[in-house]
Scaffold this active site. Structure first.
Site, PDB file in Angstrom:
ATOM      1  N   LYS A 116       0.385  -0.765   0.308  1.00  0.00           N
ATOM      2  CA  LYS A 116      -0.041  -0.149  -0.097  1.00  0.00           C
ATOM      3  C   LYS A 116       0.727   1.133   0.070  1.00  0.00           C
ATOM      4  O   LYS A 116       0.176   2.481  -0.490  1.00  0.00           O
ATOM      5  CB  LYS A 116      -0.968   0.125   1.347  1.00  0.00           C
ATOM      6  N   GLU A 200      -2.488   7.483   7.422  1.00  0.00           N
ATOM      7  CA  GLU A 200      -3.633   8.457   6.714  1.00  0.00           C
ATOM      8  C   GLU A 200      -4.837   8.801   7.738  1.00  0.00           C
ATOM      9  O   GLU A 200      -5.210   8.773   9.198  1.00  0.00           O
ATOM     10  CB  GLU A 200      -4.867   7.823   5.687  1.00  0.00           C
ATOM     11  N   HIS A 235     -16.042  -5.178   5.391  1.00  0.00           N
ATOM     12  CA  HIS A 235     -15.317  -5.210   4.448  1.00  0.00           C
ATOM     13  C   HIS A 235     -15.450  -6.584   3.194  1.00  0.00           C
ATOM     14  O   HIS A 235     -14.982  -6.532   2.625  1.00  0.00           O
ATOM     15  CB  HIS A 235     -13.796  -5.800   4.675  1.00  0.00           C
ATOM     16  N   ARG A 291      -7.998  -7.577 -10.913  1.00  0.00           N
ATOM     17  CA  ARG A 291      -8.496  -8.841 -11.303  1.00  0.00           C
ATOM     18  C   ARG A 291      -9.711  -8.109 -11.902  1.00  0.00           C
ATOM     19  O   ARG A 291     -10.581  -7.195 -12.416  1.00  0.00           O
ATOM     20  CB  ARG A 291      -8.670 -10.355 -10.543  1.00  0.00           C
TER      21      ARG A 291
HETATM   22  C1  MV4 Z   1     -10.172   4.266   5.722  1.00  0.00           C
HETATM   23  C2  MV4 Z   1     -11.686   4.822   5.947  1.00  0.00           C
HETATM   24  C3  MV4 Z   1     -11.434   6.343   6.648  1.00  0.00           C
HETATM   25  N1  MV4 Z   1     -10.563   6.718   6.413  1.00  0.00           N
HETATM   26  N2  MV4 Z   1      -8.915   4.530   5.247  1.00  0.00           N
HETATM   27  C4  MV4 Z   1     -11.048  -0.287   5.337  1.00  0.00           C
HETATM   28  C5  MV4 Z   1     -11.247  -1.866   3.797  1.00  0.00           C
HETATM   29  C6  MV4 Z   1     -10.060  -1.156   3.475  1.00  0.00           C
HETATM   30  N3  MV4 Z   1      -9.524  -0.818   1.883  1.00  0.00           N
HETATM   31  C7  MV4 Z   1      -9.631   0.543   3.771  1.00  0.00           C
HETATM   32  N4  MV4 Z   1     -10.172   0.700   4.626  1.00  0.00           N
HETATM   33  C8  MV4 Z   1     -10.716   2.300   5.129  1.00  0.00           C
HETATM   34  N5  MV4 Z   1     -10.383   3.050   5.160  1.00  0.00           N
HETATM   35  C9  MV4 Z   1      -9.192   6.209   5.940  1.00  0.00           C
HETATM   36  N6  MV4 Z   1      -8.322   6.877   5.886  1.00  0.00           N
HETATM   37  C10 MV4 Z   1     -12.118   4.079   6.240  1.00  0.00           C
HETATM   38  C11 MV4 Z   1     -12.038   2.330   5.793  1.00  0.00           C
HETATM   39  C12 MV4 Z   1     -13.205   1.566   5.576  1.00  0.00           C
HETATM   40  C13 MV4 Z   1     -13.838   1.460   4.723  1.00  0.00           C
HETATM   41  C14 MV4 Z   1     -13.418   1.930   2.962  1.00  0.00           C
HETATM   42  C15 MV4 Z   1     -14.099   0.950   2.058  1.00  0.00           C
HETATM   43  C16 MV4 Z   1     -15.256   0.148   1.971  1.00  0.00           C
HETATM   44  C17 MV4 Z   1     -15.937  -0.141   3.224  1.00  0.00           C
HETATM   45  C18 MV4 Z   1     -15.614   0.361   3.986  1.00  0.00           C
HETATM   46  C19 MV4 Z   1     -15.508   0.007   5.817  1.00  0.00           C
HETATM   47  C20 MV4 Z   1     -15.440   0.592   6.898  1.00  0.00           C
HETATM   48  C21 MV4 Z   1     -14.127   1.190   6.935  1.00  0.00           C
END
Ligand code: MV4
Length: 494
Positions: A116, A200, A235, A291
């Site tokens: 990442k 972040e 997730h 993918r």
């Molecule tokens: C975050 C966020 C809020 N702020 N990053 C969760 C899984 C990963 N793919 C990234 N995720 C998140 N990152 C920052 N800076 C909130 C989430 C997150 C989220 C993101 C995408 C889809 C569903 C989610 C569910 C909870 C938290």
């Protein structure tokens, strides 16, 4: 073009790829495990090769067995589907070394998105917006505190090697920083063998919006459609739609342009997805999935592009069949993932025999599935029964069609999450399109699921007395069947 392809996957996605092959006149080789001897995908294929015991670590993840199966059957290419070996650079390289085409991006492109931190560095250099934060691992608490003060609380700690939310920690204040850092590092160490953590700014109410892209070997790269994937739990995406309710033509052009830029920055070829977080008009690159994704059908429904076919043609060295100007969004599509799981028991998997099974149909409905009546869903893999997709001229019609399809769905023998989908689809905020990644919690959807369950059960009970049937027998029939059986009764009345 290839004359034979091996599909290194199972279930509905194996069938989805084989359908594309059939239309292209390509013969197919399935690989199957012990548990999948009677699976539909193994029957659908022209040839099927046994690759090992039921646990995927001993079958679908056994690179040597799969490559051997391809060499022995004379398959010129391997399609990895999603999950399993689909984003494994060693597997992509192993295919190349054996003269087999890996139907996906070059292993370099998969690698570029693996860490990442590296991905953030690459995207920043390419002028792709990333969430404010740092592009290096943190070395100690003091450094973390300094960075958090600079970007401002709340912040989120993320493992560099991570994905899917594992090891992530939200930090509201300086006091919480130390325990959060210790916990993140320890989870990351045991989950990924790498405890590198970065920081972040935490976005409080983000939407998850992603862009499907296609890129050919000549460097022609286009965005196909956007998808809103905010309805998820732990997730795990449960409902996706295309387009996103917040999308405008201007925003799609801007985000799509950035998605193309992100793909080009890593020399991407094949079908791929660029994920963004969207918050109050701003959007940030999150990660790239290299993918074909589970939710690709909603993009196919609104654009008419056959993504699986394009992916195979690109892998065979053909030029992309479309230009950016050819992409047009027609109507609206929603996907519900129908899983064999019990929403009333913390979504516990519910494998077992499908004693009765009938999937919906009619206008605007597409069902991608790998099951049939009498099939036994094995406990070893994901619990997906089908991807139920509804397409309509607008969001309202797509929702109405999805509700009608959920009403028609009959599954007896295993528990399903159909009541969960019914609860979401009748929620007022969902219908207004005002959703974010915390929707299920904020709207207390699990309480609504209980209500739907009770209502469906009551229907079954009144049916039991009306028919004079054995109450216990009726109670054993799933909610979907109960609503189905009441239909002829209503017709008799009218
Ligand atoms: C975050 C966020 C809020 N702020 N990053 C969760 C899984 C990963 N793919 C990234 N995720 C998140 N990152 C920052 N800076 C909130 C989430 C997150 C989220 C993101 C995408 C889809 C569903 C989610 C569910 C909870 C938290």
């Amino acid at each position: 073009m290839f004359s034979k392809i091996l599909i290194a996957n199972r279930g509905e996605i194996a069938i989805r790829v084989m359908r594309a092959c059939r239309e292209l006149g390509i013969s197919t080789v399935a690989v199957y495990s012990e548990a999948d001897k009677n699976a539909l995908f193994a029957k659908y294929a022209d040839e099927a090769v046994f690759v090992g015991p039921s646990p995927s670590s001993q079958s679908y993840l056994k690179m040597d067995n799969i490559i051997k199966a391809a060499l022995e059957t004379g398959a010129q290419a391997i399609h990895p589907g999603y999950g399993f070996l689909s984003e494994n650079t060693r597997f992509a390289s192993a295919c190349e070394e054996n003269g087999i085409v890996f139907i996906g991006p070059p292993s370099m492109a998969i690698d570029a998105m693996g860490s990442k931190i590296t991905a953030r560095q690459t995207m920043k250099a390419a002028n792709v917006p990333i969430v404010p934060g740092i592009e290096e691992g943190i070395s100690d608490l003091d450094e973390a505190a300094e960075i958090a003060d600079r970007i401002g609380y709340p912040v989120i700690l993320k493992p560099a090697a991570g994905g899917g939310g594992i090891g992530m920690k939200i930090v509201m204040s300086r006091e919480e920083l130390m325990p959060a850092l210790t916990s993140s590092q320890s989870v990351a160490r045991s989950a990924f063998g790498d405890d590198t953590i970065y920081i972040e700014k935490y976005l409080t109410e983000p939407r998850h919006i992603e862009f499907q892209i296609l890129a050919d070997r000549k460097g022609r790269t286009i965005y196909v459609s956007d998808r809103e994937c905010s309805i998820q739990r732990r997730h795990q995406k449960l409902i996706e739609e295309s387009p996103s309710p917040v999308m405008t033509e201007d925003l799609r052009e801007r985000m799509g342009g950035i998605a193309v830029k992100a793909a080009k920055a890593i020399g991407y070829v094949s079908a791929g997805t660029v994920e963004f977080m969207y918050s109050r008009g701003d959007f940030y690159f999150l990660e790239m999935n290299t993918r074909l994704q589970v939710e690709h059908p909603i993009t196919e429904m609104v654009t008419g592009v056959d993504l699986a076919k394009e992916q195979i043609q690109i892998a065979a060295g053909e030029d992309l069949g479309y230009a950016q100007e050819d992409m047009q969004i027609r109507g609206w599509a929603i996907e519900c993932r129908i899983n064999a799981e019990d929403p009333l028991n913390d979504f516990a998997p519910s494998p077992g025999k499908l004693k009765r099974y009938r999937s919906p149909g009619g206008p605007g409905i597409r069902v991608d599935s790998g099951v049939y009546t009498g099939y036994v869903i094995p406990p070893y893999y994901d619990s997906l029964i089908s991807k139920l997709v509804a397409h309509g001229r607008d969001r309202k019609e797509a929702i109405a069609r999805m509700q009608r399809a959920l009403y028609e769905y009959i599954v007896v023998g295993v528990k399903t999450n159909i009541i969960f989908h019914k609860a979401v689809l009748r929620n007022a905020r969902f219908n207004s399109g005002d959703i974010n990644t915390h929707f299920i919690k904020e709207e207390n959807i699990m309480e609504a699921v209980k209500e739907v369950s009770v209502q469906d059960q009551e229907k079954g009970m009144s049916l039991a007395s009306a028919l004079g049937a054995d109450t216990r027998k009726i109670a054993a029939i799933s909610a979907a069947v109960e609503s189905y059986l009441t239909q002829p009764k209503a017709q008799e009345k009218s």
